[in-house]
Design a protein around this motif. Sequence first.
Motif, PDB file in Angstrom:
ATOM      1  N   ALA A 140     -30.360 -26.164 -10.942  1.00 52.73           N
ATOM      2  CA  ALA A 140     -31.628 -26.445 -11.599  1.00 52.73           C
ATOM      3  C   ALA A 140     -31.435 -27.476 -12.695  1.00 52.73           C
ATOM      4  CB  ALA A 140     -32.226 -25.170 -12.204  1.00 52.73           C
ATOM      5  N   TYR A 141     -32.536 -28.085 -13.097  1.00 52.93           N
ATOM      6  CA  TYR A 141     -32.572 -28.898 -14.313  1.00 52.93           C
ATOM      7  C   TYR A 141     -32.804 -27.922 -15.466  1.00 52.93           C
ATOM      8  CZ  TYR A 141     -34.028 -32.454 -17.699  1.00 52.93           C
ATOM      9  OH  TYR A 141     -34.123 -33.257 -18.804  1.00 52.93           O
ATOM     10  N   THR A 142     -31.835 -27.777 -16.357  1.00 55.10           N
ATOM     11  CA  THR A 142     -31.905 -26.734 -17.388  1.00 55.10           C
ATOM     12  C   THR A 142     -31.903 -27.271 -18.818  1.00 55.10           C
ATOM     13  OG1 THR A 142     -29.495 -26.464 -17.337  1.00 55.10           O
ATOM     14  CG2 THR A 142     -30.806 -25.012 -15.902  1.00 55.10           C
ATOM     15  N   ALA A 143     -31.992 -28.588 -18.992  1.00 52.77           N
ATOM     16  CA  ALA A 143     -32.021 -29.164 -20.346  1.00 52.77           C
ATOM     17  C   ALA A 143     -33.432 -29.001 -20.906  1.00 52.77           C
ATOM     18  CB  ALA A 143     -31.603 -30.628 -20.299  1.00 52.77           C
ATOM     19  N   VAL A 144     -33.686 -27.849 -21.518  1.00 53.11           N
ATOM     20  CA  VAL A 144     -35.047 -27.444 -21.890  1.00 53.11           C
ATOM     21  C   VAL A 144     -35.735 -28.479 -22.767  1.00 53.11           C
ATOM     22  CG1 VAL A 144     -36.408 -25.681 -23.070  1.00 53.11           C
ATOM     23  CG2 VAL A 144     -34.458 -25.012 -21.647  1.00 53.11           C
ATOM     24  N   ASP A 145     -35.067 -28.973 -23.787  1.00 51.48           N
ATOM     25  CA  ASP A 145     -35.709 -29.926 -24.687  1.00 51.48           C
ATOM     26  C   ASP A 145     -35.836 -31.318 -24.074  1.00 51.48           C
ATOM     27  OD1 ASP A 145     -36.254 -28.193 -26.866  1.00 51.48           O
ATOM     28  OD2 ASP A 145     -34.139 -28.235 -27.422  1.00 51.48           O
ATOM     29  N   PHE A 146     -34.816 -31.773 -23.367  1.00 50.14           N
ATOM     30  CA  PHE A 146     -34.893 -33.076 -22.707  1.00 50.14           C
ATOM     31  C   PHE A 146     -36.010 -33.117 -21.673  1.00 50.14           C
ATOM     32  CE2 PHE A 146     -30.425 -33.630 -24.151  1.00 50.14           C
ATOM     33  CZ  PHE A 146     -30.576 -34.869 -24.779  1.00 50.14           C
ATOM     34  N   ALA A 147     -36.318 -31.968 -21.076  1.00 53.31           N
ATOM     35  CA  ALA A 147     -37.358 -31.928 -20.041  1.00 53.31           C
ATOM     36  C   ALA A 147     -38.710 -32.387 -20.571  1.00 53.31           C
ATOM     37  CB  ALA A 147     -37.477 -30.524 -19.467  1.00 53.31           C
ATOM     38  N   GLU A 148     -38.931 -32.244 -21.878  1.00 49.47           N
ATOM     39  CA  GLU A 148     -40.207 -32.685 -22.451  1.00 49.47           C
ATOM     40  C   GLU A 148     -40.400 -34.191 -22.265  1.00 49.47           C
ATOM     41  OE1 GLU A 148     -42.587 -30.541 -23.862  1.00 49.47           O
ATOM     42  OE2 GLU A 148     -41.246 -29.113 -22.874  1.00 49.47           O
TER      43      GLU A 148
END
Length: 298
Positions: free
Chosen positions: A59-67
Motif C-alpha cells: 500500500a501507499y502508507t505515507a499518510v502526510d505525503f498523501a495529502e
Amino acid sequence: MRLAVTGRVGQVVQSLLERAPADIEIVTIARPAVDLQDPVAVAEAIGAAQPDAVISAAAYTAVDFAEKEAELAYRINEAGAGAVATAAADLGIPVVHLSTDYVFDGSLSRPYREDDAPAPLSVYGASKLAGEKAVAAANPDHAILRTAWVYSPFGKNFVRTMLMLADSRAEVSVVCDQRGAPTCALDIADCVVAVARNLLARPSDGALRGIFHMSCTGDTSWAGFAEAIFAHSAAAGGPSARVKPIPTSEYPTPARRPANSRLDTSRLAERHGIRLPNWTDPLPLCIDRILAAQRASH
C-alpha cells in the motif's frame, strides 16, 4: 499452502516471511519486478506464482505525503488493490486485504464496529476505503482486515522512532488525545495466515467473508504507548526519555488523524476464532529485538 503476497519490505510482509509455518510458502510480488500500478503485470505475476490465496499487503502508507500525492495514493491503494483482487478472482482463489482504522473519523466514543459508517479524514484514509470497495467489487471471496497502530522490529514505526529519539533527547512530546490499540505486525501475520486457512477450508462459508477488525485488545494514547516503550527499554538497558503529553493541536500534521482508533474485534473472534493479545503483551519482545539489533550494529 502457497500465498502470493504483494509487497516485500513492509512490516506485515516481513512478519509473514518470518512467521509463516513450515507448510506455507510465501511468494512476494513487489517492485521493481512488479508495480502495483500495472494491472497486467500484477495479474501475470500472481498467475505465475500459482498461489492458493493472495494476501494484498502492499500500500501507499505515507499518510502526510498523501495529502499532496492523492493521485498516486489512489493509484496504489484503490486501483492497485482492485487489480490484485481481480487477479485472485480470475484464478478462483480468495484474497485477504489489509486496511486501516483511518477509514473512520474517530468521532465515536466506543470502539468501531465493521458496520459503522466510514468517514475518512485524510487522503490516505479515503484511498484505503476506496481500495476496500474495489477489492469487494472485484472478488466476492475476500476478507478485508482493518488494523491500527502497527509496529514491529522491521521498517519505520512508532516504537523505533521513540527509541531513536530517546538516544538524543531527555524529553519527548507525544500526543495524548488520540487512543488506539498498538498492534504488532508479527501478530497480524499470524492472523492473516489463520484467515487464509479458514477461507480455503470453508469456501462456501459467507460468514468468513467481508470486513473484519483486527487489532490487539485494550487501548492507550500515543503518550501512554511511548511511556510503555521507555519503561521497558530502560529496564532492558536501552534508551529512555520523559514523555510530555500534548494535545493534537500542539502537533499539527498535514493529514488529520482520528482521535479514536479503537476497533471492536468481536466479529473476528466469533467468525474466525481469532483473538489478538492485549497490546502490552507483544511489546517487550519487539523492543528487545530492536535493542539487540542496534547493539549488534554498533
